[in-house]
Design an enzyme around this catalytic site. Structure first.
Site, PDB file in Angstrom:
ATOM      1  N   HIS A  71       2.823   3.793  -8.986  1.00  0.00           N
ATOM      2  CA  HIS A  71       2.657   2.369  -9.321  1.00  0.00           C
ATOM      3  C   HIS A  71       3.906   1.843 -10.045  1.00  0.00           C
ATOM      4  CE1 HIS A  71      -1.295   2.240  -7.730  1.00  0.00           C
ATOM      5  NE2 HIS A  71      -1.849   3.000  -8.651  1.00  0.00           N
ATOM      6  N   ASP A  86       0.829  -1.204   0.000  1.00  0.00           N
ATOM      7  CA  ASP A  86       0.000   0.000   0.000  1.00  0.00           C
ATOM      8  C   ASP A  86       0.869   1.262   0.000  1.00  0.00           C
ATOM      9  OD1 ASP A  86      -2.315   1.439   0.051  1.00  0.00           O
ATOM     10  OD2 ASP A  86      -2.778   1.038   2.154  1.00  0.00           O
ATOM     11  N   LEU A 125      11.483 -19.786  -5.398  1.00  0.00           N
ATOM     12  CA  LEU A 125      10.518 -18.945  -4.675  1.00  0.00           C
ATOM     13  C   LEU A 125       9.173 -19.045  -5.395  1.00  0.00           C
ATOM     14  CD1 LEU A 125      10.259 -16.343  -2.567  1.00  0.00           C
ATOM     15  CD2 LEU A 125      10.140 -15.096  -4.692  1.00  0.00           C
TER      16      LEU A 125
HETATM   17  C1  FPP Z   1      -1.665   0.352  -3.381  1.00  0.00           C
HETATM   18  O1  FPP Z   1      -1.281   1.675  -3.494  1.00  0.00           O
HETATM   19  C2  FPP Z   1      -1.208  -0.424  -4.504  1.00  0.00           C
HETATM   20  C3  FPP Z   1      -2.001  -1.031  -5.429  1.00  0.00           C
HETATM   21  C4  FPP Z   1      -3.475  -0.991  -5.423  1.00  0.00           C
HETATM   22  C5  FPP Z   1      -1.447  -1.779  -6.543  1.00  0.00           C
HETATM   23  C6  FPP Z   1      -0.177  -2.460  -6.231  1.00  0.00           C
HETATM   24  C7  FPP Z   1       0.534  -2.803  -7.460  1.00  0.00           C
HETATM   25  C8  FPP Z   1       1.865  -2.725  -7.656  1.00  0.00           C
HETATM   26  C9  FPP Z   1       2.846  -2.317  -6.653  1.00  0.00           C
HETATM   27  C10 FPP Z   1       2.363  -3.082  -8.957  1.00  0.00           C
HETATM   28  C11 FPP Z   1       2.992  -4.460  -8.976  1.00  0.00           C
HETATM   29  C12 FPP Z   1       2.013  -5.450  -9.188  1.00  0.00           C
HETATM   30  C13 FPP Z   1       1.817  -6.356 -10.155  1.00  0.00           C
HETATM   31  C14 FPP Z   1       0.605  -6.242 -10.965  1.00  0.00           C
HETATM   32  C15 FPP Z   1       2.626  -7.561 -10.355  1.00  0.00           C
HETATM   33  P1  FPP Z   1      -2.413   2.746  -3.548  1.00  0.00           P
HETATM   34  O2  FPP Z   1      -2.639   3.151  -4.942  1.00  0.00           O
HETATM   35  O3  FPP Z   1      -3.645   2.254  -2.840  1.00  0.00           O
HETATM   36  O4  FPP Z   1      -1.777   3.910  -2.721  1.00  0.00           O
HETATM   37  P2  FPP Z   1      -2.530   4.985  -1.846  1.00  0.00           P
HETATM   38  O5  FPP Z   1      -3.308   4.241  -0.807  1.00  0.00           O
HETATM   39  O6  FPP Z   1      -1.413   5.780  -1.278  1.00  0.00           O
HETATM   40  O7  FPP Z   1      -3.402   5.779  -2.776  1.00  0.00           O
END
Ligand code: FPP
Length: 253
Positions: free
Chosen positions: A47, A30, A141
């Site tokens: 992201h 997150d 892994l």
């Molecule tokens: C949360 O941050 C993150 C996500 C909803 C997506 C997580 C995805 C990645 C890290 C990309 C790697 C993944 C894959 C597809 C292999 P947020 O957007 O909720 O952050 P915020 O809460 O600060 O807005």
């Protein structure tokens, strides 16, 4: 004399001896959006950096002796995000498969998927299935990608399949339900990490995480580096896992 592990690492470089490391770590990655905002960048960049960080953390997991890493990449609730962001998260997974699959394979990573495939665009569904099939014999892994995943949704699907299989009520027990979940042949997570300071489980592995140790940190996911993972493992090493038992029972076992 400096003690070395089989990989030639100094044991002092490890947060925990490898045989005491959590076997299965699950991460709620997150804070990509807040990381981007804090740096005056668009959410997409958060992201992108989050995806880069995943590459680093995969390496650290191998180094630290973690054998299974489950990541929460896209939840059933994430469909409610703006359309452009949903599309970007889909493209990220597609890009990871297109660009990283060979390297992941060379490094012995077995890719698995948990979540509902239907609902994902057919081309991405095919790529996910291909990546899982291509890497299925790897043993270094397990990277278990929760994508279009929700814990309640998973239980609903399990119940539907149990009913469809006409399982008699008296045969339904915890072990049977576990076998009907997406994680049927994986052990429960030992440690669930959530970055960015939220203190919620957010529908992630709600059945499997019943006895997992929880670790949270205010660090946003793109900044959650090897030393942060090391701190989480050290904290895990200091926990006493009781599984509902008393100290006396644990000491006697
Ligand atoms: C949360 O941050 C993150 C996500 C909803 C997506 C997580 C995805 C990645 C890290 C990309 C790697 C993944 C894959 C597809 C292999 P947020 O957007 O909720 O952050 P915020 O809460 O600060 O807005």
């Amino acid at each position: 004399m400096v003690a070395l592990t089989r990989d030639g690492l100094e044991t002092s470089e490890l947060p925990l001896p490898k045989d005491q490391a959590p076997h299965h770590v699950a991460i709620i990655m997150d804070g990509n959006g807040r990381w981007a905002k804090a740096h005056g960048l668009p959410r997409t960049e958060g992201h992108r950096q989050g995806t880069e960080n995943l590459r680093r953390i995969l390496r650290s997991c191998v180094k630290f002796g973690v054998k299974i890493l489950t990541i929460y990449a896209f939840s059933t609730e994430n469909w409610a995000r703006p359309r452009a962001e949903v599309q970007m998260l889909m493209r990220i997974l597609e890009g990871v498969i297109d660009r990283e699959l060979d390297e992941l394979h060379r490094n012995g990573v077995q890719i698995r998927h948990i979540g509902e495939l239907s609902g994902i665009a057919p081309i991405l569904q095919r790529k996910i299935k291909y990546a899982c099939e291509y890497t299925r014999n790897n043993t270094q892994l397990i990277l278990n990608v929760a994508f279009n995943y929700g814990g309640r949704d998973e239980i609903v699907h399990a119940v539907r399949r149990i009913v469809a299989d006409q399982v008699p009520a008296e045969d339904i027990n915890e072990a049977l339900i576990s076998r009907y979940l997406y994680t049927s042949d994986l052990p429960d997570p030992d440690l669930i990490i959530r970055t960015s300071g939220e203190l919620r489980i957010s529908n992630f592995l709600i059945w499997q995480g019943a006895y997992s140790e929880l670790y949270t940190t205010p660090t946003y996911w793109p900044d959650f580096d090897e030393s942060e993972l090391g701190k989480a493992l050290i904290a895990y090493g200091e926990r006493k896992r009781r599984f509902g038992k008393t100290d006396e029972q644990l000491d006697a076992s």
